[in-house]
Motif scaffolding. Structure first.
Motif, PDB file in Angstrom:
ATOM      1  N   GLY A  40     -11.743  10.447  -5.348  1.00 28.43           N
ATOM      2  CA  GLY A  40     -11.966  11.868  -5.120  1.00 28.43           C
ATOM      3  C   GLY A  40     -13.382  12.208  -4.701  1.00 28.43           C
ATOM      4  N   LYS A  41     -14.170  11.210  -4.354  1.00 28.80           N
ATOM      5  CA  LYS A  41     -15.547  11.452  -3.929  1.00 28.80           C
ATOM      6  C   LYS A  41     -15.651  11.745  -2.442  1.00 28.80           C
ATOM      7  N   ARG A  42     -14.588  11.468  -1.729  1.00 26.52           N
ATOM      8  CA  ARG A  42     -14.557  11.693  -0.275  1.00 26.52           C
ATOM      9  C   ARG A  42     -13.123  12.037   0.107  1.00 26.52           C
ATOM     10  N   ASN A  43     -12.985  12.798   1.189  1.00 24.92           N
ATOM     11  CA  ASN A  43     -11.660  13.126   1.726  1.00 24.92           C
ATOM     12  C   ASN A  43     -11.415  12.332   2.997  1.00 24.92           C
ATOM     13  N   PRO A  44     -10.155  12.062   3.307  1.00 28.50           N
ATOM     14  CA  PRO A  44      -9.877  11.411   4.594  1.00 28.50           C
ATOM     15  C   PRO A  44     -10.435  12.260   5.731  1.00 28.50           C
ATOM     16  N   ALA A  45     -10.830  11.601   6.800  1.00 25.96           N
ATOM     17  CA  ALA A  45     -11.461  12.299   7.922  1.00 25.96           C
ATOM     18  C   ALA A  45     -10.494  13.196   8.684  1.00 25.96           C
ATOM     19  N   SER A  46      -9.202  12.901   8.622  1.00 27.74           N
ATOM     20  CA  SER A  46      -8.236  13.695   9.388  1.00 27.74           C
ATOM     21  C   SER A  46      -6.842  13.567   8.801  1.00 27.74           C
ATOM     22  N   LYS A  47      -5.965  14.450   9.277  1.00 28.33           N
ATOM     23  CA  LYS A  47      -4.555  14.378   8.890  1.00 28.33           C
ATOM     24  C   LYS A  47      -3.917  13.086   9.384  1.00 28.33           C
ATOM     25  N   ASP A  48      -4.404  12.571  10.504  1.00 27.00           N
ATOM     26  CA  ASP A  48      -3.852  11.323  11.037  1.00 27.00           C
ATOM     27  C   ASP A  48      -3.974  10.192  10.027  1.00 27.00           C
ATOM     28  N   ILE A  49      -5.075  10.145   9.319  1.00 25.02           N
ATOM     29  CA  ILE A  49      -5.265   9.104   8.309  1.00 25.02           C
ATOM     30  C   ILE A  49      -4.283   9.313   7.150  1.00 25.02           C
ATOM     31  N   VAL A  50      -4.075  10.562   6.781  1.00 28.49           N
ATOM     32  CA  VAL A  50      -3.110  10.853   5.715  1.00 28.49           C
ATOM     33  C   VAL A  50      -1.712  10.432   6.159  1.00 28.49           C
ATOM     34  N   LEU A  56       2.403   3.742   5.595  1.00 25.31           N
ATOM     35  CA  LEU A  56       2.304   2.455   4.912  1.00 25.31           C
ATOM     36  C   LEU A  56       3.074   2.471   3.593  1.00 25.31           C
ATOM     37  N   MET A  57       2.977   3.580   2.874  1.00 26.57           N
ATOM     38  CA  MET A  57       3.638   3.669   1.579  1.00 26.57           C
ATOM     39  C   MET A  57       5.122   4.012   1.699  1.00 26.57           C
ATOM     40  N   ARG A  58       5.547   4.295   2.931  1.00 27.75           N
ATOM     41  CA  ARG A  58       6.947   4.661   3.193  1.00 27.75           C
ATOM     42  C   ARG A  58       7.405   5.808   2.298  1.00 27.75           C
ATOM     43  N   LEU A  59       6.626   6.877   2.341  1.00 28.66           N
ATOM     44  CA  LEU A  59       6.941   8.040   1.528  1.00 28.66           C
ATOM     45  C   LEU A  59       8.150   8.771   2.088  1.00 28.66           C
ATOM     46  N   THR A  60       8.902   9.382   1.208  1.00 29.76           N
ATOM     47  CA  THR A  60      10.022  10.215   1.629  1.00 29.76           C
ATOM     48  C   THR A  60       9.466  11.460   2.316  1.00 29.76           C
ATOM     49  N   PRO A  61      10.271  12.193   3.053  1.00 33.17           N
ATOM     50  CA  PRO A  61       9.766  13.421   3.682  1.00 33.17           C
ATOM     51  C   PRO A  61       9.162  14.406   2.669  1.00 33.17           C
ATOM     52  N   ILE A  62       9.752  14.510   1.500  1.00 30.94           N
ATOM     53  CA  ILE A  62       9.211  15.422   0.481  1.00 30.94           C
ATOM     54  C   ILE A  62       7.871  14.913  -0.039  1.00 30.94           C
ATOM     55  N   GLU A  63       7.779  13.613  -0.313  1.00 33.47           N
ATOM     56  CA  GLU A  63       6.517  13.034  -0.781  1.00 33.47           C
ATOM     57  C   GLU A  63       5.432  13.184   0.270  1.00 33.47           C
ATOM     58  N   ARG A  64       5.790  12.967   1.538  1.00 30.29           N
ATOM     59  CA  ARG A  64       4.839  13.116   2.640  1.00 30.29           C
ATOM     60  C   ARG A  64       4.331  14.548   2.712  1.00 30.29           C
ATOM     61  N   HIS A  65       5.238  15.503   2.606  1.00 29.89           N
ATOM     62  CA  HIS A  65       4.864  16.918   2.656  1.00 29.89           C
ATOM     63  C   HIS A  65       3.915  17.249   1.497  1.00 29.89           C
ATOM     64  N   GLU A  66       4.224  16.767   0.305  1.00 28.51           N
ATOM     65  CA  GLU A  66       3.368  17.026  -0.853  1.00 28.51           C
ATOM     66  C   GLU A  66       1.981  16.420  -0.667  1.00 28.51           C
ATOM     67  N   LEU A  67       1.922  15.211  -0.110  1.00 31.94           N
ATOM     68  CA  LEU A  67       0.630  14.563   0.117  1.00 31.94           C
ATOM     69  C   LEU A  67      -0.198  15.342   1.135  1.00 31.94           C
ATOM     70  N   LEU A  68       0.438  15.758   2.238  1.00 38.70           N
ATOM     71  CA  LEU A  68      -0.278  16.533   3.255  1.00 38.70           C
ATOM     72  C   LEU A  68      -0.723  17.886   2.710  1.00 38.70           C
ATOM     73  N   GLU A  69       0.134  18.521   1.924  1.00 40.17           N
ATOM     74  CA  GLU A  69      -0.225  19.808   1.345  1.00 40.17           C
ATOM     75  C   GLU A  69      -1.387  19.649   0.360  1.00 40.17           C
ATOM     76  N   SER A  70      -1.364  18.592  -0.431  1.00 41.70           N
ATOM     77  CA  SER A  70      -2.467  18.370  -1.376  1.00 41.70           C
ATOM     78  C   SER A  70      -3.774  18.093  -0.631  1.00 41.70           C
ATOM     79  N   TYR A  71      -3.687  17.437   0.526  1.00 40.26           N
ATOM     80  CA  TYR A  71      -4.870  17.204   1.363  1.00 40.26           C
ATOM     81  C   TYR A  71      -5.445  18.543   1.834  1.00 40.26           C
TER      82      TYR A  71
END
Length: 99
Positions: A40-50, A56-71
């Motif tokens: 939590g000391k740095r954020n990814p540089a872009s949504k592309d990295i997220v 890579l983690m093969r997240l479900t569409p819901i998990e992906r949405h939650e990760l992007l929203e948390s970003y």
């Protein structure tokens, strides 16, 4: 100093048994930056990295949405994120109602 994004990311990395060096390599980052993101000391540089992380983690569409929203929440702050979301929904509602 974990953020909403880093906490959720760590949960997914742990659940999917993804090693940090592999995640860093897949996202074309060095390991030290990836460790800083996870702490939590740095954020990814872009949504592309997220998106790459989610791929890579093969997240479900819901998990992906939650990760992007948390970003987004981590970048803009909780209050600003939900204010913007409310305005977007308000505009979309009236746009759909127009003839």
């Amino acid at each position: 100093m974990a953020t909403l994004f880093s906490t959720l990311l760590i949960n997914h990395v742990t659940a999917k048994n993804i090693k940090t060096p592999l995640l860093a390599q897949y996202c074309n980052m060095d390991r030290s930056n990836m460790y800083k993101i996870l702490k939590g000391k740095r954020n990814p540089a872009s949504k592309d990295i997220v998106h790459k992380m989610a791929d890579l983690m093969r997240l479900t569409p819901i998990e992906r949405h939650e990760l992007l929203e948390s970003y987004e929440i981590t970048l803009t702050g909780y209050d600003n994120f939900y204010r913007r979301k409310d305005v977007q929904e308000f505009i979309q509602y009236f746009t759909e109602k127009l003839p």
